[in-house]
Design a protein around this motif. Structure first.
Motif, short mmCIF file in Angstrom:
data_model
loop_
_atom_site.label_atom_id
_atom_site.label_comp_id
_atom_site.label_asym_id
_atom_site.label_seq_id
_atom_site.Cartn_x
_atom_site.Cartn_y
_atom_site.Cartn_z
N ALA A 1 -72.06 -10.53 37.23
CA ALA A 1 -72.88 -10.68 36.02
C ALA A 1 -73.69 -9.43 35.75
O ALA A 1 -73.80 -8.97 34.60
N GLU A 2 -74.25 -8.85 36.79
CA GLU A 2 -75.04 -7.63 36.62
C GLU A 2 -74.17 -6.46 36.19
O GLU A 2 -74.56 -5.65 35.33
N VAL A 3 -72.98 -6.36 36.77
CA VAL A 3 -72.06 -5.29 36.40
C VAL A 3 -71.65 -5.40 34.94
O VAL A 3 -71.66 -4.41 34.19
N VAL A 4 -71.26 -6.61 34.51
CA VAL A 4 -70.85 -6.80 33.12
C VAL A 4 -72.01 -6.50 32.17
O VAL A 4 -71.84 -5.84 31.14
N SER A 5 -73.20 -6.96 32.52
CA SER A 5 -74.37 -6.70 31.69
C SER A 5 -74.63 -5.20 31.55
O SER A 5 -74.86 -4.69 30.45
N GLU A 6 -74.59 -4.48 32.68
CA GLU A 6 -74.83 -3.03 32.64
C GLU A 6 -73.76 -2.32 31.83
O GLU A 6 -74.06 -1.40 31.07
N ALA A 7 -72.49 -2.72 32.00
CA ALA A 7 -71.41 -2.08 31.24
C ALA A 7 -71.61 -2.29 29.74
O ALA A 7 -71.35 -1.39 28.93
N SER A 8 -72.09 -3.48 29.36
CA SER A 8 -72.27 -3.78 27.93
C SER A 8 -73.41 -2.99 27.30
O SER A 8 -73.54 -2.94 26.07
N LYS A 9 -74.25 -2.38 28.13
CA LYS A 9 -75.31 -1.51 27.60
C LYS A 9 -74.80 -0.10 27.33
O LYS A 9 -75.44 0.66 26.61
N LEU A 10 -73.67 0.23 27.93
CA LEU A 10 -73.07 1.55 27.74
C LEU A 10 -71.96 1.54 26.70
O LEU A 10 -71.73 2.54 26.01
N TRP A 11 -71.22 0.44 26.61
CA TRP A 11 -70.13 0.29 25.66
C TRP A 11 -70.19 -1.13 25.08
O TRP A 11 -70.67 -2.05 25.76
#
Length: 226
Positions: free
Chosen positions: A176-186
């Protein structure tokens, strides 16, 4: 709209138990997301925000494929990873809603030209060529999934000898944290794959090696280096 000059195939991977294929749009990968792997690569004992790199979509090798030993390297490494497949679009998604974007999971191997990566780091140059080469992302069939992310055993063997053996729960940053962080970049879109990091035990492969890997309760994958 003008006609396209080329009719190019769309990279895709199968979905377990279904006839349809999951078309791959982009591949994002998380670096050093298991503490023991950080240590073996010379990293510090910390919880820095996850960092990402990319592979081209056509780096995907579907199940049953063979992988040619790539050029310009004498130190090809395996890195087994839980792969999250994105099924809904999202941008700047909070952690508590991040898993809503996930279509399902599989297991994949981030193949790495380690010597090229090390040389690029020493020269402080981008190491794209060490990660984003042809056939550098073998991936299993995807399993549809809802609810909490997998937490079980992740392992890889070469010619029957276990090289990597850990649990997904050991990740520094969870799915969940990985997906959230990725969605802040792309802006994440359906068709994106996220390789969520590898545990310790990465090591070299040579021609003729037979690789088998799995995430317990999710998927398994086998391929040969030729």
């Amino acid at each position: 709209m003008a006609n396209l000059l080329f009719d190019l195939p769309v990279p895709a991977v199968p979905v377990e138990g279904e006839n349809g294929l999951f078309p791959v749009r982009r591949i994002y990968c998380v670096g050093r997301n298991y503490q023991a792997h950080r240590a073996e690569m010379g990293g510090a004992d910390d919880r820095d925000p996850p960092f990402f790199f990319s592979k081209p979509a056509d780096a995907v090798v579907p199940p049953g494929g063979r992988v040619a030993y790539p050029s310009r390297t004498s130190n090809l490494h395996h890195e087994v990873e839980l792969v999250a497949a994105i099924g809904q679009a999202g941008q700047d998604v909070p952690v508590e809603r991040a898993l809503d974007l996930v279509f399902g999971y599989g297991v994949g191997v981030d193949l790495t030209r380690r010597d090229l990566q090390a040389g690029a780091r020493e020269r402080r140059e981008p190491w794209e060529a060490s990660k984003g080469f042809d056939a550098s992302a073998p991936v299993s069939a995807l399993r549809r999934w809802s609810g909490p992310a997998p937490q079980g055993r992740i392992r890889l063997s070469v010619n029957g000898q276990v090289r990597q053996d850990a649990t997904v729960a050991d990740m520094i940053w969870n799915v969940a944290e990985v997906v959230s962080e990725a969605s802040k970049l792309w802006r994440l879109e359906p068709g994106d794959l996220i390789f969520t990091g590898t545990p310790e035990g990465v090591g070299p492969l040579v021609g003729g090696d037979k690789v088998a890997c799995e995430v317990e309760g999710v998927a398994s994958l086998e391929f040969e280096i030729v």
